[in-house]
Design a protein around this motif. Structure first.
Motif, PDB file in Angstrom:
ATOM      1  N   UNK A   1      50.210  56.931  52.994  1.00  0.00           N
ATOM      2  CA  UNK A   1      51.446  57.637  52.666  1.00  0.00           C
ATOM      3  C   UNK A   1      51.122  58.829  51.776  1.00  0.00           C
ATOM      4  N   UNK A   2      51.525  60.004  52.194  1.00  0.00           N
ATOM      5  CA  UNK A   2      51.307  61.200  51.385  1.00  0.00           C
ATOM      6  C   UNK A   2      52.275  61.206  50.201  1.00  0.00           C
ATOM      7  N   UNK A   3      51.800  61.696  49.078  1.00  0.00           N
ATOM      8  CA  UNK A   3      52.670  61.785  47.908  1.00  0.00           C
ATOM      9  C   UNK A   3      53.886  62.651  48.197  1.00  0.00           C
ATOM     10  N   UNK A  23      49.276  57.098  40.567  1.00  0.00           N
ATOM     11  CA  UNK A  23      49.203  55.957  39.640  1.00  0.00           C
ATOM     12  C   UNK A  23      50.581  55.334  39.439  1.00  0.00           C
ATOM     13  N   UNK A  24      51.583  56.173  39.307  1.00  0.00           N
ATOM     14  CA  UNK A  24      52.944  55.680  39.077  1.00  0.00           C
ATOM     15  C   UNK A  24      53.518  55.013  40.323  1.00  0.00           C
ATOM     16  N   UNK A  25      53.366  55.663  41.483  1.00  0.00           N
ATOM     17  CA  UNK A  25      54.048  55.200  42.688  1.00  0.00           C
ATOM     18  C   UNK A  25      53.230  54.213  43.520  1.00  0.00           C
ATOM     19  N   UNK A  26      51.935  54.405  43.547  1.00  0.00           N
ATOM     20  CA  UNK A  26      51.122  53.561  44.414  1.00  0.00           C
ATOM     21  C   UNK A  26      50.410  52.427  43.670  1.00  0.00           C
ATOM     22  N   UNK A  27      50.243  52.596  42.359  1.00  0.00           N
ATOM     23  CA  UNK A  27      49.512  51.593  41.581  1.00  0.00           C
ATOM     24  C   UNK A  27      50.376  50.947  40.512  1.00  0.00           C
ATOM     25  N   UNK A  28      51.680  51.184  40.633  1.00  0.00           N
ATOM     26  CA  UNK A  28      52.653  50.557  39.739  1.00  0.00           C
ATOM     27  C   UNK A  28      52.364  50.804  38.265  1.00  0.00           C
ATOM     28  N   UNK A  29      51.779  51.960  37.955  1.00  0.00           N
ATOM     29  CA  UNK A  29      51.487  52.351  36.572  1.00  0.00           C
ATOM     30  C   UNK A  29      50.685  51.295  35.827  1.00  0.00           C
ATOM     31  N   UNK A  30      49.716  50.689  36.521  1.00  0.00           N
ATOM     32  CA  UNK A  30      48.875  49.656  35.898  1.00  0.00           C
ATOM     33  C   UNK A  30      48.125  50.246  34.706  1.00  0.00           C
ATOM     34  N   UNK A  31      48.270  49.650  33.514  1.00  0.00           N
ATOM     35  CA  UNK A  31      47.636  50.217  32.308  1.00  0.00           C
ATOM     36  C   UNK A  31      46.127  50.388  32.442  1.00  0.00           C
ATOM     37  N   UNK A  32      45.475  49.447  33.123  1.00  0.00           N
ATOM     38  CA  UNK A  32      44.013  49.521  33.244  1.00  0.00           C
ATOM     39  C   UNK A  32      43.554  50.611  34.203  1.00  0.00           C
TER      40      UNK A  32
END
Length: 373
Positions: A295-297, A340-349
C-alpha cells in the motif's frame, strides 16, 4: 604538498602506528564502480597532520593495520560526504571508521545545504580553488599519473584545515554534539545490508501487483540480489528491474512470452529458465504464504494534507534553528514517519530517526501534534 605512496605492508603498519597516537585522521577513498555491485577500491588517502599517505590496495595484500586503525576509538576519523566511502570500508574491511565526523554534515549544521561539495567548502573556508578534473578517472589503472596522485592527496591535505575551521565555528553553536550524532547515524545506516527477503519492496510499481504476483516478484527479486552478490554484478546487469515486474505482473510461463514482453534476449538466454520457475512455484503456494499487498502512503486518507502540515512544521523549525529544511527532515524521512504511524502502529521500539536525537528535540512535539490529530 608532500605525500608518499605506500605499497608495502610494513610501511603501512608504521604509518598506522603513528596515526594511532593522533586525535584525528583525515580519510578518503578512490574507487571505480561501473557494472559491479561493490566498488573496486583503487586508493586510500590518509593524513594524520604529519604524514600524508596514499595507500595502494592493489599492491598491498594485507591492509589489517589500517582496518585496525578504523576501529581504534581513540582516533576520530574525518571524512567528507562519507556515504560511499563507508560502503567501501564495510565491504573490504568488514567494519566502519569509528568514531567518525563528516565535514559535509558539519557544514550542514552551519547553514549549508546537505550535499555541499568539498571544493565549495575549501573555496569558502580556505580560499583555494581545487582542480576536480580527475574526479572521473580509472583509479584501478597502474601506474597512476602525477595528476591523479596530486588530486587524491589534495582531498585529505585540505580536509584537515577545513575540519579545523568547521570545528572551531561549530563549537560556538549548539550543534557540535548533534554533528557527531548525525555522523554516527550515517555509519549506522551504511552498516545495514539490504535484506534479500524484502528486495521486492524496492521494485518500482510493486504496489500495482496482487498478492500472488507479489509472491513471484518476491522470489525473483531475492534471487536477483543474491546472484548480484555472488557475481559482484550490479543488480540491473543481472536482470533489469522492469523484467522482474513484468514476470510477476503477467505471470509469464515461457521464454517466447518473455521475448514478446521485450525482455533483453540475453536475460532470457541466461536466466529465463530460473525466472520462469518462480511463476510455477507461486502456483504451489498457499495463499496464506503470499506477501501482503503493498500500500502506497499516498493512498492513505489525508496523506497530502498531513504531509503538507508536516512540511509546514519543518519550515517553522528551519526558520528558528537556521538549519536547511531538507536537512532537518527530508521527504523520505517524513514518509518514514507516516509509515511508522500508519503501517507500524507507532510502535515505540520502531521510532523513526526523525523523532530521535537532535531532530527529536526540535521536531517530535511538532510532528506528533500533527499525526495524532
Amino acid at each position: 604538498m608532500e605525500f608518499e605512496i605506500v605499497t608495502q605492508s610494513q610501511r603501512l603498519a608504521e604509518i598506522c602506528q603513528q596515526a594511532s597516537t593522533k586525535p584525528f585522521l583525515m580519510l578518503d577513498t578512490e574507487f571505480v564502480r561501473t557494472r559491479t555491485l561493490y566498488a573496486r577500491l583503487g586508493l586510500i588517502q590518509m593524513f594524520d597532520g604529519e604524514t600524508l599517505a596514499l595507500v595502494d590496495p592493489v599492491e598491498i595484500d594485507d591492509l589489517t593495520p589500517l582496518w585496525d586503525l578504523l576501529k581504534n576509538e581513540s582516533v576520530t576519523k574525518v571524512l567528507h560526504a562519507c556515504g560511499e566511502d563507508l560502503e567501501v570500508f564495510q565491504h573490504y574491511a568488514g567494519c566502519m571508521p569509528t568514531p567518525m565526523i563528516d565535514t559535509q554534515i558539519m557544514a550542514a549544521f552551519l547553514g549549508y545545504g546537505l550535499s555541499t561539495g568539498f571544493a565549495k567548502l575549501v573555496s569558502d573556508y580556505l580560499g583555494i580553488e581545487l582542480d576536480k578534473g580527475e574526479a572521473r578517472t580509472d583509479w584501478m589503472a597502474r601506474p597512476l599519473s602525477d595528476k591523479q596522485l596530486h588530486y587524491a592527496a589534495a582531498d585529505v591535505h585540505y580536509l584537515l584545515p577545513l575540519f579545523e575551521k568547521l570545528q572551531a565555528e561549530l563549537s560556538q553553536t549548539q550543534w557540535e554534539d548533534a554533528a557527531y550524532q548525525e555522523s554516527a547515524l550515517a555509519v549506522k545506516k551504511r552498516e545495514k545490508q539490504p535484506d534479500a527477503e524484502k528486495a521486492y519492496l524496492d521494485i518500482k510499481n510493486a504496489w500495482q501487483l496482487n498478492p500472488k504476483q507479489l509472491a513471484i516478484l518476491k522470489m525473483a527479486a531475492k534471487w536477483r540480489l543474491e546472484e548480484a552478490r555472488k557475481r559482484d554484478l550490479a543488480v540491473n546487469f543481472v536482470v533489469k528491474e522492469l523484467s522482474l515486474w513484468k514476470l510477476a505482473r503477467f505471470g509469464l510461463r515461457s521464454k517466447d512470452q518473455m521475448l514478446k514482453e521485450e525482455f533483453d534476449p540475453r536475460e532470457v538466454q541466461r536466466h529465463g529458465g530460473k525466472l520462469l520457475r518462480f511463476t510455477y512455484l507461486a502456483d504451489d503456494l498457499n495463499p496464506n504464504e503470499y506477501p501482503e499487498p503493498v500500500t502506497r502512503l499516498m493512498d492513505y486518507p489525508g496523506y497530502k494534507q498531513i504531509f503538507k502540515l508536516l512540511k509546514d512544521e519543518v519550515k517553522i523549525a528551519s526558520d528558528k534553528s537556521g538549519l536547511m529544511p531538507e536537512f532537518l527532515a527530508s521527504k523520505k524521512q517524513l514518509n518514514q514517519l507516516l509509515s511508522w504511524k500508519w503501517k507500524k502502529n507507532a510502535a515505540p521500539e520502531l521510532k523513526p530517526d526523525v523523532l530521535k536525537g537532535w531532530r527529536g528535540e526540535l521536531l517530535e512535539a511538532r510532528f506528533m501534534s500533527v499525526i495524532e490529530k
